[in-house]
Design a protein around this motif. Sequence first.
Motif, mmCIF file in Angstrom:
data_model
loop_
_atom_site.group_PDB
_atom_site.id
_atom_site.type_symbol
_atom_site.label_atom_id
_atom_site.label_comp_id
_atom_site.label_asym_id
_atom_site.label_seq_id
_atom_site.Cartn_x
_atom_site.Cartn_y
_atom_site.Cartn_z
ATOM 1 N N GLU A 20 53.410 76.624 31.743
ATOM 2 C CA GLU A 20 52.167 77.497 32.002
ATOM 3 C C GLU A 20 51.660 77.946 30.648
ATOM 4 N N SER A 23 48.136 83.650 29.871
ATOM 5 C CA SER A 23 47.042 84.133 30.602
ATOM 6 C C SER A 23 45.507 83.960 29.771
ATOM 7 N N MET A 26 44.803 80.238 29.417
ATOM 8 C CA MET A 26 44.571 79.389 30.842
ATOM 9 C C MET A 26 43.121 79.413 30.997
ATOM 10 N N THR A 27 42.474 78.016 31.100
ATOM 11 C CA THR A 27 41.174 77.858 31.304
ATOM 12 C C THR A 27 40.753 77.417 32.800
ATOM 13 N N ASP A 28 41.806 77.226 33.575
ATOM 14 C CA ASP A 28 41.466 76.998 34.925
ATOM 15 C C ASP A 28 42.727 77.211 35.973
ATOM 16 N N SER A 29 42.510 78.086 36.715
ATOM 17 C CA SER A 29 43.652 78.659 37.541
ATOM 18 C C SER A 29 43.680 77.872 38.803
ATOM 19 N N ARG A 30 43.027 76.851 39.091
ATOM 20 C CA ARG A 30 42.871 76.173 40.265
ATOM 21 C C ARG A 30 43.541 74.425 39.999
ATOM 22 N N LEU A 63 45.730 74.127 30.770
ATOM 23 C CA LEU A 63 46.178 73.715 32.189
ATOM 24 C C LEU A 63 47.732 73.813 32.369
ATOM 25 N N SER A 64 48.060 74.235 33.689
ATOM 26 C CA SER A 64 49.443 74.411 33.768
ATOM 27 C C SER A 64 50.036 72.910 34.345
ATOM 28 N N LYS A 104 51.554 78.974 43.479
ATOM 29 C CA LYS A 104 50.482 79.355 42.544
ATOM 30 C C LYS A 104 49.046 79.051 42.969
ATOM 31 N N TYR A 106 47.148 76.486 43.264
ATOM 32 C CA TYR A 106 46.288 75.477 42.992
ATOM 33 C C TYR A 106 45.951 74.586 44.022
ATOM 34 N N GLU A 283 35.321 72.026 37.690
ATOM 35 C CA GLU A 283 34.960 73.482 37.813
ATOM 36 C C GLU A 283 33.560 73.648 38.105
#
Length: 299
Positions: A20, A23, A26-30, A63-64, A104, A106, A283
């Motif tokens: 991961e 924070s 991170m560019t996209d949490s979905r 991205l994770s 998470k 997603y 996105e």
Amino acid sequence: MREQVVTVGHERPLVGIFCEPSSADMTDSRTAVILLNSGVIHRVGSCRLTVTLARAIAQTSGLSTFRFDFSGIGDSEARRGTLTAEQAAVEEVQEVMDHLSSWKQYDRFILYGLCSGAFAAYRTALEDPRVSATVQLDGYCYMTPKSYLLHYSRRLSSPGRWIKFLLRKLGLFKIKRGAELSGIDEQFFEVPDFASYPPKEDVAKGLEQLNLRNLQMLYVFMGNEHYKYETQFLDCFSSVPFKDNLKIIHQPLASHILSEPADRQTVVEAIAAWVKSTSRKLESHQAPRELDSPVSHGP
């Protein structure tokens, strides 16, 4: 960037590494990227390709990522059941998606795979609309008239091949293939097996469905005996009206397992860049998640 061991499922859980970004990065949490096994190779991948790629995506794309072992491979124990290996792979990827959705939140996934991992990514995308994009290395493709022509014309016009042919007939020369060349134990070596591919018409129908769904697709083909030129995939599946949702990369001098560091770096950087741009596209084309909408926790 932070990595941790994650288990999925209670009885005989699947084992993987969740990577991961911080924070701030991170560019996209979905959206999360799931990386699949190739053959029976542990989740690190051949030449540590999967580890390198997972970290590169997290660092450069924000991205994770989750790289895990299918049941019976690496750290994941074998599971009993009546499903074929192909069916079990799809079910286990969906199990991982359910877990990441619950844990998470997603709701979009990009699947990556090499060879049999690519096939599993393709089949899962057909079954589950949560798959928004796939990255397939040496995925399904078939010979075309042009590839046959290139294949045989080069052999017939090469004096060296005629010499080797005569030496083989005399028992003075032996061709080394696959595992012998790679240095990998034969039980862990996987190469494209075109004879076991599903019918071309079936794959074309599947690609038509995915194209209508606007699945984002990256295909990377390395040098092998069957993929001969950059646009062979488009010629092979000419009935599918791809638009801007398909990108093809051809690395004709690279081995199937990307054994050379320079080739590996080139492909990893290209995939990470594509994943980043694809995440932005996803996105921008999808509505924001409703704050009051319940998150699916799987069945």
